[in-house]
Design an enzyme around this catalytic site. Structure first.
Site, short mmCIF file in Angstrom:
data_model
loop_
_atom_site.label_atom_id
_atom_site.label_comp_id
_atom_site.label_asym_id
_atom_site.label_seq_id
_atom_site.Cartn_x
_atom_site.Cartn_y
_atom_site.Cartn_z
N LYS A 1 1.86 -3.62 6.68
CA LYS A 1 2.29 -3.58 5.27
C LYS A 1 3.80 -3.38 5.18
CE LYS A 1 -1.65 -4.40 3.52
NZ LYS A 1 -1.88 -5.74 3.02
N PHE B 1 -2.22 2.56 -4.69
CA PHE B 1 -2.65 3.87 -4.20
C PHE B 1 -4.12 3.71 -3.79
CE2 PHE B 1 0.98 6.69 -4.16
CZ PHE B 1 1.93 5.74 -4.46
N TYR C 1 -2.16 -1.10 11.11
CA TYR C 1 -2.42 -1.61 9.76
C TYR C 1 -1.25 -1.25 8.83
CZ TYR C 1 -3.93 -1.77 4.95
OH TYR C 1 -3.97 -2.00 3.60
N SER D 1 0.83 -1.20 0.00
CA SER D 1 0.00 0.00 0.00
C SER D 1 0.86 1.25 0.00
CB SER D 1 -0.86 -0.03 1.27
OG SER D 1 -1.46 1.22 1.50
P1 NAD Z 1 -11.24 -7.00 1.39
O1 NAD Z 1 -11.48 -6.99 2.86
O2 NAD Z 1 -12.38 -6.74 0.49
O3 NAD Z 1 -10.58 -8.40 0.98
C1 NAD Z 1 -9.74 -9.13 1.84
C2 NAD Z 1 -10.28 -10.55 1.90
O4 NAD Z 1 -9.43 -11.32 2.75
C3 NAD Z 1 -11.69 -10.63 2.48
O5 NAD Z 1 -12.52 -11.36 1.59
C4 NAD Z 1 -11.51 -11.38 3.81
O6 NAD Z 1 -12.63 -12.19 4.10
C5 NAD Z 1 -10.25 -12.18 3.54
N1 NAD Z 1 -9.45 -12.53 4.73
C6 NAD Z 1 -9.05 -11.72 5.74
N2 NAD Z 1 -8.34 -12.43 6.64
C7 NAD Z 1 -8.28 -13.71 6.18
C8 NAD Z 1 -7.69 -14.90 6.67
N3 NAD Z 1 -7.02 -14.95 7.83
N4 NAD Z 1 -7.82 -16.04 5.94
C9 NAD Z 1 -8.50 -16.03 4.78
N5 NAD Z 1 -9.08 -14.93 4.28
C10 NAD Z 1 -8.97 -13.78 4.97
O7 NAD Z 1 -10.04 -5.98 1.11
P2 NAD Z 1 -9.49 -5.39 -0.26
O8 NAD Z 1 -9.83 -3.96 -0.32
O9 NAD Z 1 -9.85 -6.28 -1.38
O10 NAD Z 1 -7.93 -5.47 0.03
C11 NAD Z 1 -7.16 -6.58 -0.41
C12 NAD Z 1 -5.71 -6.35 0.02
O11 NAD Z 1 -5.24 -5.14 -0.53
C13 NAD Z 1 -5.51 -6.26 1.52
O12 NAD Z 1 -4.29 -6.89 1.84
C14 NAD Z 1 -5.41 -4.78 1.75
O13 NAD Z 1 -4.66 -4.47 2.91
C15 NAD Z 1 -4.68 -4.33 0.49
N6 NAD Z 1 -4.91 -2.93 0.15
C16 NAD Z 1 -6.19 -2.46 0.03
C17 NAD Z 1 -6.39 -1.12 -0.27
C18 NAD Z 1 -7.79 -0.57 -0.35
O14 NAD Z 1 -7.95 0.65 -0.23
N7 NAD Z 1 -8.81 -1.39 -0.55
C19 NAD Z 1 -5.30 -0.28 -0.49
C20 NAD Z 1 -4.01 -0.81 -0.39
C21 NAD Z 1 -3.81 -2.14 -0.06
C1 WQD Z 2 -9.56 9.62 0.78
C2 WQD Z 2 -9.75 11.11 0.95
C3 WQD Z 2 -10.16 11.83 3.21
C4 WQD Z 2 -14.04 9.87 3.63
C5 WQD Z 2 -7.00 4.75 3.22
C6 WQD Z 2 -6.06 3.98 4.11
C7 WQD Z 2 -4.79 3.64 3.38
C8 WQD Z 2 -5.08 2.91 2.07
C9 WQD Z 2 -6.10 3.65 1.26
C10 WQD Z 2 -5.00 0.51 2.38
C11 WQD Z 2 -9.05 11.67 2.19
C12 WQD Z 2 -11.36 12.11 2.33
C13 WQD Z 2 -12.84 10.33 3.12
C14 WQD Z 2 -15.07 10.81 3.90
C15 WQD Z 2 -13.63 12.58 3.14
N1 WQD Z 2 -5.64 1.62 2.28
N2 WQD Z 2 -12.64 11.66 2.89
N3 WQD Z 2 -14.82 12.13 3.65
O1 WQD Z 2 -7.25 8.12 3.69
O2 WQD Z 2 -6.23 7.87 1.42
O3 WQD Z 2 -6.38 5.93 2.84
O4 WQD Z 2 -7.25 3.94 2.06
O5 WQD Z 2 -3.85 0.28 2.38
O6 WQD Z 2 -4.02 2.85 4.22
O7 WQD Z 2 -5.76 4.80 5.23
O8 WQD Z 2 -8.49 6.90 1.83
O9 WQD Z 2 -10.82 6.81 1.08
O10 WQD Z 2 -10.34 7.09 3.55
O11 WQD Z 2 -9.89 8.97 2.01
O12 WQD Z 2 -13.46 13.79 2.95
O13 WQD Z 2 -16.15 10.48 4.39
O14 WQD Z 2 -11.13 11.38 1.14
O15 WQD Z 2 -9.95 12.87 4.10
O16 WQD Z 2 -8.57 12.92 1.85
P1 WQD Z 2 -7.06 7.31 2.49
P2 WQD Z 2 -9.95 7.36 2.15
#
Ligand code: NAD
Ligand code: WQD
Length: 337
Positions: A153, A178, A149, A124
């Site tokens: 990562k 991102f 969290y 991330s």
């Molecule tokens: P999500 O929660 O939709 O998907 C994660 C899945 O993993 C879920 O279906 C959950 O049930 C499963 N899971 C969790 N713990 C588990 C375990 N112990 N065993 C088996 N399954 C398990 O999340 P997502 O948004 O799809 O994110 C996927 C990955 O990407 C995560 O590692 C997250 O940290 C990373 N990531 C997400 C974002 C974002 O904004 N969504 C950004 C950067 C990184």
């Molecule tokens: C985006 C922008 C808020 C909600 C998070 C995790 C980060 C990564 C990505 C996994 C910000 C603004 C949001 C609302 C708002 N995930 N906002 N009103 O903060 O970039 O990051 O997701 O790895 O670890 O922290 O994403 O979608 O929460 O916010 O104004 O109700 O929207 O302030 O500027 P963020 P976000």
């Protein structure tokens, strides 16, 4: 066969679709702690092919080993499974370290035992914190994590680096996402937050649908053109395609070192107000919003330099913001009805 952990989740499900479209056989492993089994049928509806599915908690070391015994033809692993709520991780750090780090260690140990060498990891942009110089390249120093969290990562990246150093046969690629947004154009899969969404776009679509009264924009006094925070919002289908490219790179042994990491974004920064405007324009509607105080811990601005992914992976984000926000709205409407 490609093992996709967390494959019924938001990014995992879209990646399974792209892997199937690229001709791969897939196996989803998920404990369904944050997703629904129905997603497997929805993937079949989209692709005409059903991924194999196993409900399993990767914290269970024994069952994780048995998984590789049962499926000897796993060629590569894409590891999405993790908890991902930043706020929850501050309240329950042990739960986050146990799941996000424990599952990773179990998986790597099992892969070691069964001589599986190809691994793609969900990292991330959170590892960069608030960088001094923008856009961020992969050489931008990582910062002290702001939450447990984020720390999982950073730690996971270090574990992969160290494991790769000690095992020359093991190859991994960490993709630093991102801000993933949007949904598959079919509207059959998408992001499904439980409870009140923390992330911007699900809050926007739920407000437009009438589930939330008003979007609160967290601060308009930042040092940005319109005062609201800047992020790099990447379409989830574009993001998913980066995983297919990473898998092919590992399988074809095209990787330049056995631990690589790439920024996966659009290369463009967008403010919160620009997201609102684009959402309104793309979907011909008005969104009810107000400006409120800053959210503690928010980063002012970040966006990616994607040159490395563009040149090395031959991957580039293609889908525009309006189309992405139309897909998010299409998913919300379809899901609710
Ligand atoms: P999500 O929660 O939709 O998907 C994660 C899945 O993993 C879920 O279906 C959950 O049930 C499963 N899971 C969790 N713990 C588990 C375990 N112990 N065993 C088996 N399954 C398990 O999340 P997502 O948004 O799809 O994110 C996927 C990955 O990407 C995560 O590692 C997250 O940290 C990373 N990531 C997400 C974002 C974002 O904004 N969504 C950004 C950067 C990184
Ligand atoms: C985006 C922008 C808020 C909600 C998070 C995790 C980060 C990564 C990505 C996994 C910000 C603004 C949001 C609302 C708002 N995930 N906002 N009103 O903060 O970039 O990051 O997701 O790895 O670890 O922290 O994403 O979608 O929460 O916010 O104004 O109700 O929207 O302030 O500027 P963020 P976000």
């Amino acid at each position: 066969m490609i093992l996709v952990t967390g494959g019924t989740g938001y990014i995992g499900s879209h990646t399974v679709v792209e892997l199937i479209n690229a001709g791969f056989e897939t196996l989803i492993v998920d404990d369904l702690s944050n997703s629904e089994k129905e997603v497997v049928d929805r993937i079949e509806q989209i692709c005409g092919k059903k991924p194999a599915f196993l409900q399993l908690d990767l914290k269970d070391r024994k069952k994780t080993f048995e998984l590789f015994e049962k499926y000897p033809n796993i060629e590569a692993v894409v590891h999405f499974a993790a908890h991902k709520a930043v706020g929850e991780s501050v309240e329950k750090p042990l739960m986050y370290y146990e799941n996000n780090i424990g599952s990773l260690i179990n998986l790597l140990n099992a892969m070691n035992e069964f001589k599986k060498t190809n691994f793609v990891f969900s990292s991330s942009c959170t590892v960069y914190g608030q960088p001094d110089i923008l856009p961020v390249t992969e050489n931008t120093p990582r910062m002290e994590a702001e939450s447990p969290y984020g720390n999982t990562k950073k730690m996971a990246e270090d574990i992969l680096r160290d494991h790769a150093l000690a095992n020359s046969a093991f190859k991994s690629i960490a993709l630093r996402y991102f801000n993933p947004i949007g949904a598959h154009p079919s509207g059959l899969i998408g992001e499904l937050p439980r409870g009140i969404p923390n992330n911007l776009v699900p809050f926007v679509t739920q407000t437009a649908y009438g589930l939330r009264e008003q979007l609160s924009i967290f601060g308009n006094d930042y040092d940005t053109p319109d005062g609201t925070c800047i992020r790099d919002y990447i379409n989830v289908v574009d993001l998913s395609k980066a995983h297919v490219v990473a898998i092919k790179r590992l399988l074809k042994k095209r990787n330049k070192s056995n631990y690589e990491y790439f920024n996966i974004g659009t290369g463009k920064g967008t403010t919160v107000l620009e997201i609102v405007k684009s959402f309104e324009k793309a979907n011909s509607l008005k969104l009810n919003y107000k400006i409120v105080d800053r959210r503690p811990g928010d980063i002012e601005k970040i966006w990616a330099d994607t040159t490395l992914a563009n040149n090395e992976l031959g991957w580039k984000a293609e889908i525009g913001l309006d189309e992405t926000l139309a897909s998010a709205w299409n998913w919300e409407k379809k899901y609710r009805s």
